[in-house]
Motif scaffolding. Sequence first.
Motif, short mmCIF file in Angstrom:
data_model
loop_
_atom_site.label_atom_id
_atom_site.label_comp_id
_atom_site.label_asym_id
_atom_site.label_seq_id
_atom_site.Cartn_x
_atom_site.Cartn_y
_atom_site.Cartn_z
N LEU A 1 49.76 43.79 34.69
CA LEU A 1 49.92 42.56 35.47
C LEU A 1 50.48 42.85 36.85
N VAL A 2 51.49 43.72 36.92
CA VAL A 2 52.05 44.12 38.23
C VAL A 2 50.98 44.80 39.06
N GLY A 3 50.19 45.67 38.41
CA GLY A 3 49.11 46.34 39.13
C GLY A 3 48.08 45.37 39.67
N LEU A 4 47.70 44.38 38.86
CA LEU A 4 46.71 43.37 39.29
C LEU A 4 47.23 42.56 40.47
N LEU A 5 48.49 42.13 40.39
CA LEU A 5 49.08 41.34 41.47
C LEU A 5 49.13 42.14 42.77
N ASN A 6 49.41 43.42 42.66
CA ASN A 6 49.50 44.24 43.86
C ASN A 6 48.15 44.62 44.43
N ILE A 7 47.11 44.64 43.59
CA ILE A 7 45.76 44.83 44.12
C ILE A 7 45.38 43.64 45.00
N VAL A 8 45.73 42.43 44.52
CA VAL A 8 45.46 41.21 45.30
C VAL A 8 46.22 41.27 46.62
N THR A 9 47.51 41.65 46.56
CA THR A 9 48.33 41.74 47.78
C THR A 9 47.78 42.79 48.73
N LEU A 10 47.33 43.91 48.16
CA LEU A 10 46.76 44.99 48.98
C LEU A 10 45.51 44.51 49.72
N LEU A 11 44.66 43.77 49.02
CA LEU A 11 43.44 43.25 49.64
C LEU A 11 43.77 42.23 50.73
N LEU A 12 44.83 41.45 50.52
CA LEU A 12 45.25 40.47 51.53
C LEU A 12 45.82 41.16 52.76
N SER A 13 46.49 42.28 52.57
CA SER A 13 47.14 42.96 53.70
C SER A 13 46.13 43.54 54.68
N ILE A 14 44.94 43.89 54.19
CA ILE A 14 43.94 44.54 55.06
C ILE A 14 43.47 43.60 56.17
N PRO A 15 43.03 42.34 55.87
CA PRO A 15 42.64 41.46 56.98
C PRO A 15 43.80 41.07 57.89
N ILE A 16 45.01 40.97 57.32
CA ILE A 16 46.19 40.65 58.14
C ILE A 16 46.45 41.78 59.13
N LEU A 17 46.42 43.02 58.65
CA LEU A 17 46.63 44.17 59.52
C LEU A 17 45.51 44.27 60.55
N GLY A 18 44.27 44.01 60.11
CA GLY A 18 43.13 44.04 61.02
C GLY A 18 43.27 43.01 62.13
N ALA A 19 43.77 41.81 61.77
CA ALA A 19 43.97 40.76 62.77
C ALA A 19 45.02 41.17 63.79
N GLY A 20 46.09 41.85 63.31
CA GLY A 20 47.13 42.31 64.23
C GLY A 20 46.62 43.37 65.19
N ILE A 21 45.81 44.31 64.66
CA ILE A 21 45.24 45.36 65.52
C ILE A 21 44.27 44.75 66.53
N TRP A 22 43.47 43.78 66.08
CA TRP A 22 42.54 43.09 66.98
C TRP A 22 43.28 42.38 68.10
N LEU A 23 44.38 41.71 67.75
CA LEU A 23 45.19 41.06 68.77
C LEU A 23 45.77 42.08 69.74
#
Length: 272
Positions: free
Chosen positions: A8-30
């Motif tokens: 369950l911890v692994g599944l939750l962190n996979i979701v968080t990991l996937l969310l972090s990628i577009p957030i980081l991409g948006a920051g780099i784009w900015l």
Amino acid sequence: MVRVSNNLVGLLNIVTLLLSIPILGAGIWLGHRAHTDCEKFLERPVIFLGVFLLLVSLAGLVGACCGVSWLLWLYLLVMFLLIVVLFCFTVFAFVVTNPGAGEVVSGRGYKEYRLGDYSHWLQKRVDDDGNWRKIRSCLQEGKVCQRMEERNQTLDEFINNHLSPIQSGCCKPPTACNFTYRSETVWDKPSGFASSTNSDCNTWQNDPSILCYDCQSCKAGVLANVKNDWKKVAVVNIIFLIFLIVVYSVGCCAFRNNRNDNAHPRWKGGYA
């Protein structure tokens, strides 16, 4: 055998990991297109949030699924600190945004705002020249006043209109100045006008790049928006806190499982 809590911890962190990628991409784009103070002001926290989520989710994922106890311990420590910080911020947000409200103006459909009505902590933030320069840049780039001017309203339509706190504080002079209306963002000072005890009346200019952006009422309008936004954020934080506490509890079970697996042969493991 890998335990249910670890999965369950692994599944939750996979979701968080996937969310972090577009957030980081948006920051780099900015960061690549940041030419103004406003864009630079937004870039750093977005990149920080993306990197933080990426690292924490990786620690939780590897620690839970690969049985690396020290990584899971680090993950739980960060989660605990995050819960404490989020709780303190939520309480702080409710405290500092409690005072302050718009004043009803007789015969007007909008409210006006006074900087002195808000908490001293918030006043100091907007009174700081560096902070206000960035906020002012964002207000101008957002074209809030320009969009208001495009309505082409008569005086009667304008005074009965609902204005946002920023429109009321930054795009027009205070009603007490008694300026003559020409358009939503163009007001004529009375003949013989020299100065006023209200500093905002002296600050007002019809120049679209100036208007009342440096007025006390504009800063108060920004704080009115901040107050409304922080109240909403505080409510969301409460829900997020409950979620974090649940994840932290599951993470503690996974950490216990890792310790048991390290102390005993795997065939003795069970489900938790």
